[in-house]
Scaffold this motif. Structure first.
Motif, short mmCIF file in Angstrom:
data_model
loop_
_atom_site.label_atom_id
_atom_site.label_comp_id
_atom_site.label_asym_id
_atom_site.label_seq_id
_atom_site.Cartn_x
_atom_site.Cartn_y
_atom_site.Cartn_z
N ASP A 1 1.13 -1.11 0.04
CA ASP A 1 -0.01 -0.12 0.11
C ASP A 1 0.94 1.30 0.06
OD1 ASP A 1 -1.82 2.12 0.52
OD2 ASP A 1 -2.98 1.06 2.05
N LEU A 2 1.07 1.95 -1.42
CA LEU A 2 2.06 3.08 -1.10
C LEU A 2 1.24 4.22 -0.69
CD1 LEU A 2 2.92 2.36 -5.00
CD2 LEU A 2 4.33 1.84 -2.96
N SER A 3 0.14 4.34 -0.39
CA SER A 3 -0.51 5.63 0.22
C SER A 3 -0.15 5.36 1.77
CB SER A 3 -2.10 5.59 0.01
OG SER A 3 -2.66 4.58 0.33
N SER B 1 3.36 6.68 2.28
CA SER B 1 3.41 8.06 2.30
C SER B 1 2.91 8.68 3.49
CB SER B 1 2.62 8.65 1.07
OG SER B 1 3.20 8.34 -0.20
N THR C 1 11.02 0.41 -6.04
CA THR C 1 9.59 0.84 -6.24
C THR C 1 9.30 1.87 -4.75
OG1 THR C 1 8.70 -0.77 -7.42
CG2 THR C 1 7.13 0.44 -6.31
N ILE C 2 9.90 1.29 -3.65
CA ILE C 2 9.58 2.10 -2.36
C ILE C 2 10.43 3.39 -2.62
CG2 ILE C 2 10.10 2.01 0.13
CD1 ILE C 2 7.74 0.47 -0.80
N GLN D 1 11.20 5.04 -5.04
CA GLN D 1 10.46 6.06 -6.05
C GLN D 1 9.09 6.80 -5.54
OE1 GLN D 1 9.91 3.33 -9.23
NE2 GLN D 1 11.73 3.65 -10.28
N HIS D 2 8.55 6.19 -4.27
CA HIS D 2 7.37 6.81 -3.82
C HIS D 2 7.65 7.47 -2.31
CE1 HIS D 2 5.64 4.04 -6.99
NE2 HIS D 2 4.52 4.82 -6.95
N LEU D 3 8.94 7.46 -1.99
CA LEU D 3 9.11 8.27 -0.89
C LEU D 3 9.49 9.69 -1.20
CD1 LEU D 3 10.91 5.45 1.47
CD2 LEU D 3 8.66 6.65 1.84
N HIS D 4 8.61 10.54 -1.72
CA HIS D 4 9.11 11.68 -2.54
C HIS D 4 9.62 12.67 -1.43
CE1 HIS D 4 6.92 10.11 -5.97
NE2 HIS D 4 5.95 10.01 -5.31
N TYR E 1 1.56 -3.58 -6.24
CA TYR E 1 1.54 -2.05 -5.65
C TYR E 1 0.21 -1.37 -5.75
CZ TYR E 1 6.56 -3.43 -4.97
OH TYR E 1 7.51 -3.84 -4.46
N GLU F 1 -1.84 2.17 -5.31
CA GLU F 1 -1.64 3.47 -4.85
C GLU F 1 -2.82 4.00 -4.20
OE1 GLU F 1 0.49 5.87 -5.94
OE2 GLU F 1 1.67 4.71 -7.50
#
Length: 359
Positions: free
Chosen positions: A9-11, A14, A44-45, A47-50, A357, A359
């Motif tokens: 769960d990428l949300s 974040s 992937t992790i 890339q999503h830890l902006h 993954y 979003e």
């Protein structure tokens, strides 16, 4: 039918990073991505830890994988480097390195480089694993300041062995000693790992380095991620592949280590130690099917686990989802049932598990 699956769960990822930053609002964040981002998928992790300021990995191949995946943020090697030839690789890829012993410092000083490298000097204040002795700080610091192969700023750091236990005063002692030791050094400090961030506010210095907590899992003794306002990022699931009826007195699984005390039904689920599930999970270790908890019986085998579902009456059927850990069942709880820690369960996910993954 897809069987063993790790839903990421990428949300939630974040959200956990935002929660981490709120706990230490004056600190920069070095997100720890070692061991395949604790089993969640390295690139992937990242890339999503902006909102992370930098990333940390254990070894150079992990750092190279991040660069190959297009990650441009600063990357710190927590174990440093171990060969003279590695130094030029660090420079070419803009990696930052820990310096924790004389051998590493000597290789850095002797390297033929066109530009300097950012360095983090690690001081051993009680972990007794990596790091220079406190008495060596001045000499190592002066040498890093002198060599043209190191950038002018020398980051100073240490590590906590007991921060997961808020009743243990060793962490408070380490914080005091490290701050006193570095009092006259006008350099950025980094003390807090996940447990330090959650349990020891005085360790929030210029940098923090959250690992387990950004994946929604608690590093603290007798806690789960939800206790700290975190959300589980990984949900490990599979399917029911068979329903079996057994009689009272019958044995189940390898070694016949479990004997039914009544007539009951078993759900056979497609998960085992071949997927990374702990072989030593005890009888009664929970799984979740259709929102209800049921206990594992018999031995965990390579590909299958048996679950006692009682008088099923058709409620559970072949093809139903089974949550092995995740939002409804904290991985910390499963780890306790297997006499291990959640770090090990997350890192032991095997390649045959599919990743999805979300979003």
């Amino acid at each position: 039918m897809r069987l063993a699956t790790a839903e990421i769960d990428l949300s939630a990822l974040s959200y956990n990073l935002k929660r981490t930053k709120a706990l230490a609002p004056n600190s920069k964040v070095m997100a720890v991505l070692k061991a395949n981002a604790y089993g969640h998928g390295l690139v992937t992790i990242a890339q999503h830890l902006h909102d992370a300021d930098a990333f940390a990995v254990a070894r150079i191949d992990e750092a190279l994988a991040l660069r190959a995946g297009g990650v441009t943020k600063p990357i710190v090697l927590l174990e440093g480097f171990f060969n003279q030839s590695d130094v030029s690789i660090l420079l070419a890829n803009n990696f930052q390195t820990i310096i924790h012993d004389e051998n590493q410092l000597g290789m850095l000083e002797q390297a033929q480089l066109d530009a300097p490298i950012a360095t983090w000097l690690k001081v051993d204040t009680g972990m007794h694993r990596l790091g220079i002795a406190p008495a060596q700080l001045s000499a190592f610091y002066q040498r890093l300041k002198k060599t043209e192969n190191a950038k002018p700023a020398v980051y100073l750091m240490t590590h906590f062995p007991c921060a997961d236990d808020v009743k243990n005063d060793r962490t408070a002692q380490q914080i005091r000693e490290f701050k006193q030791l570095t009092l006259n050094y006008n350099e950025p400090l980094c003390l807090a790992n996940s447990a330090g961030i959650l349990g020891w506010r005085d360790s929030h210095c210029d940098w923090i380095r959250p690992g387990l907590m950004i994946y929604g899992v608690s590093p603290m003794l007798h806690c789960i991620g939800k206790d700290h306002g975190l959300k589980a990022v990984m949900r490990l699931t599979t399917k029911v592949i068979a329903i079996r009826s057994i009689l009272s007195g019958e044995y189940v699984g390898y070694g016949g280590r479990w004997q039914s005390e009544k007539n009951t039904q078993l759900a056979i689920v497609a998960m085992g130690y071949g997927d990374g599930y702990p072989r030593h999970a005890k009888h009664g270790t929970p799984v979740v099917i259709k929102g209800e908890r049921y206990g594992i019986v018999g031995s965990v085998s390579m590909d299958m686990i048996t679950v006692d579902i009682g008088d099923n009456d058709g409620m559970i059927q072949v093809g139903d989802d089974v949550e092995m850990w995740g939002r409804a069942l904290p991985v910390e709880e499963v780890a306790a049932c297997a006499d291990t820690i959640p770090y090990e369960l997350l890192c032991n996910i095997t390649p045959r598990v599919s990743y999805e993954y979300i979003e």
